[in-house]
Scaffold this motif. Structure first.
Motif, PDB file in Angstrom:
ATOM      1  N   MET A  42      15.750  13.727  -7.512  1.00 15.11           N
ATOM      2  CA  MET A  42      14.769  12.757  -7.102  1.00 15.11           C
ATOM      3  C   MET A  42      13.776  12.566  -8.247  1.00 15.11           C
ATOM      4  SD  MET A  42      11.696  12.684  -4.313  1.00 15.11           S
ATOM      5  CE  MET A  42      10.736  13.750  -5.307  1.00 15.11           C
ATOM      6  N   THR A  43      13.378  11.331  -8.414  1.00 15.46           N
ATOM      7  CA  THR A  43      12.309  11.025  -9.361  1.00 15.46           C
ATOM      8  C   THR A  43      11.190  10.309  -8.602  1.00 15.46           C
ATOM      9  OG1 THR A  43      13.291   8.919 -10.010  1.00 15.46           O
ATOM     10  CG2 THR A  43      13.868  10.839 -11.326  1.00 15.46           C
ATOM     11  N   ALA A  44       9.969  10.508  -9.045  1.00 15.23           N
ATOM     12  CA  ALA A  44       8.811   9.883  -8.413  1.00 15.23           C
ATOM     13  C   ALA A  44       7.951   9.238  -9.485  1.00 15.23           C
ATOM     14  CB  ALA A  44       8.005  10.919  -7.646  1.00 15.23           C
ATOM     15  N   LEU A  45       7.390   8.091  -9.142  1.00 13.26           N
ATOM     16  CA  LEU A  45       6.558   7.356 -10.080  1.00 13.26           C
ATOM     17  C   LEU A  45       5.375   6.769  -9.319  1.00 13.26           C
ATOM     18  CD1 LEU A  45       6.288   6.120 -12.954  1.00 13.26           C
ATOM     19  CD2 LEU A  45       7.648   4.199 -12.130  1.00 13.26           C
ATOM     20  N   LEU A  46       4.170   7.032  -9.799  1.00 17.44           N
ATOM     21  CA  LEU A  46       2.988   6.402  -9.239  1.00 17.44           C
ATOM     22  C   LEU A  46       2.816   5.049  -9.914  1.00 17.44           C
ATOM     23  CD1 LEU A  46       0.516   9.424  -9.135  1.00 17.44           C
ATOM     24  CD2 LEU A  46       1.829   8.442  -7.249  1.00 17.44           C
ATOM     25  N   LEU A  47       2.497   4.029  -9.126  1.00 14.84           N
ATOM     26  CA  LEU A  47       2.405   2.664  -9.632  1.00 14.84           C
ATOM     27  C   LEU A  47       1.000   2.116  -9.452  1.00 14.84           C
ATOM     28  CD1 LEU A  47       5.586   1.302  -7.819  1.00 14.84           C
ATOM     29  CD2 LEU A  47       5.452   2.122 -10.177  1.00 14.84           C
ATOM     30  N   GLU A  48       0.621   1.235 -10.353  1.00  9.86           N
ATOM     31  CA  GLU A  48      -0.601   0.454 -10.193  1.00  9.86           C
ATOM     32  C   GLU A  48      -0.304  -0.934 -10.744  1.00  9.86           C
ATOM     33  OE1 GLU A  48      -5.383   0.596 -10.908  1.00  9.86           O
ATOM     34  OE2 GLU A  48      -4.174   2.372 -11.303  1.00  9.86           O
ATOM     35  N   GLU A  49      -0.473  -1.916  -9.882  1.00 12.54           N
ATOM     36  CA  GLU A  49      -0.123  -3.282 -10.257  1.00 12.54           C
ATOM     37  C   GLU A  49      -1.031  -4.260  -9.518  1.00 12.54           C
ATOM     38  OE1 GLU A  49       3.635  -5.812  -8.906  1.00 12.54           O
ATOM     39  OE2 GLU A  49       4.169  -4.281 -10.372  1.00 12.54           O
ATOM     40  N   ARG A  50      -1.670  -5.148 -10.263  1.00 13.86           N
ATOM     41  CA  ARG A  50      -2.556  -6.176  -9.682  1.00 13.86           C
ATOM     42  C   ARG A  50      -3.568  -5.573  -8.700  1.00 13.86           C
ATOM     43  NH1 ARG A  50       2.511  -9.197  -9.584  1.00 13.86           N
ATOM     44  NH2 ARG A  50       2.727  -8.689  -7.386  1.00 13.86           N
ATOM     45  N   GLY A  51      -4.161  -4.436  -9.099  1.00 10.87           N
ATOM     46  CA  GLY A  51      -5.205  -3.827  -8.289  1.00 10.87           C
ATOM     47  C   GLY A  51      -4.732  -3.020  -7.104  1.00 10.87           C
ATOM     48  N   ARG A  52      -3.451  -2.840  -6.947  1.00  8.92           N
ATOM     49  CA  ARG A  52      -2.973  -2.030  -5.829  1.00  8.92           C
ATOM     50  C   ARG A  52      -2.180  -0.839  -6.363  1.00  8.92           C
ATOM     51  NH1 ARG A  52       2.027  -5.427  -3.144  1.00  8.92           N
ATOM     52  NH2 ARG A  52       3.185  -5.644  -5.072  1.00  8.92           N
ATOM     53  N   ARG A  53      -2.110   0.195  -5.559  1.00  8.67           N
ATOM     54  CA  ARG A  53      -1.407   1.412  -5.946  1.00  8.67           C
ATOM     55  C   ARG A  53      -0.229   1.651  -5.020  1.00  8.67           C
ATOM     56  NH1 ARG A  53      -6.369   5.551  -7.244  1.00  8.67           N
ATOM     57  NH2 ARG A  53      -7.133   4.374  -9.035  1.00  8.67           N
ATOM     58  N   GLY A  54       0.778   2.300  -5.566  1.00  8.18           N
ATOM     59  CA  GLY A  54       1.956   2.602  -4.774  1.00  8.18           C
ATOM     60  C   GLY A  54       2.728   3.759  -5.360  1.00  8.18           C
ATOM     61  N   VAL A  55       3.839   4.035  -4.741  1.00  6.16           N
ATOM     62  CA  VAL A  55       4.715   5.100  -5.196  1.00  6.16           C
ATOM     63  C   VAL A  55       6.164   4.600  -5.136  1.00  6.16           C
ATOM     64  CG1 VAL A  55       4.904   6.174  -2.895  1.00  6.16           C
ATOM     65  CG2 VAL A  55       5.303   7.537  -4.941  1.00  6.16           C
ATOM     66  N   ARG A  56       6.934   4.972  -6.132  1.00 10.27           N
ATOM     67  CA  ARG A  56       8.356   4.622  -6.165  1.00 10.27           C
ATOM     68  C   ARG A  56       9.149   5.933  -6.256  1.00 10.27           C
ATOM     69  NH1 ARG A  56       9.091   0.417 -10.096  1.00 10.27           N
ATOM     70  NH2 ARG A  56       8.623  -0.897  -8.307  1.00 10.27           N
ATOM     71  N   LEU A  57      10.109   6.085  -5.362  1.00  8.12           N
ATOM     72  CA  LEU A  57      10.969   7.263  -5.324  1.00  8.12           C
ATOM     73  C   LEU A  57      12.414   6.823  -5.502  1.00  8.12           C
ATOM     74  CD1 LEU A  57       9.426   8.927  -2.141  1.00  8.12           C
ATOM     75  CD2 LEU A  57       8.892   9.471  -4.517  1.00  8.12           C
TER      76      LEU A  57
END
Length: 75
Positions: free
Chosen positions: A1-16
């Motif tokens: 499993m890989t995990a990535l924290l995201l920030e795009e256009r002022g919002r945050r998320g996570v991609r697994l």
């Protein structure tokens, strides 16, 4: 499993991303059907995951394995 924290256009998320080198999925449409199981499970894994996230990508090749990538954005 890989995990990535995201920030795009002022919002945050996570991609697994989850990958295996198993037999792959021969019939993706069937595998995404609620209640269908390839074994003894409840048949809600892939379809349930798809409903819970904002972006769902399933990449599979019979005989070569499967990668499922999901993204969830904060509200």
């Amino acid at each position: 499993m890989t995990a990535l924290l995201l920030e795009e256009r002022g919002r945050r998320g996570v991609r697994l991303a989850f990958a295996d080198r198993g037999p792959g999925i021969a019939d993706v449409d069937l595998a995404l059907t609620d209640g269908w199981t390839s074994g003894t499970g409840m048949g809600l894994g892939l379809s349930g995951s798809k409903r819970l996230v904002d972006d769902f990508v399933l990449d599979t090749t019979p005989g070569a394995g499967t990668t499922v990538t999901v993204t969830k954005w904060g509200r």
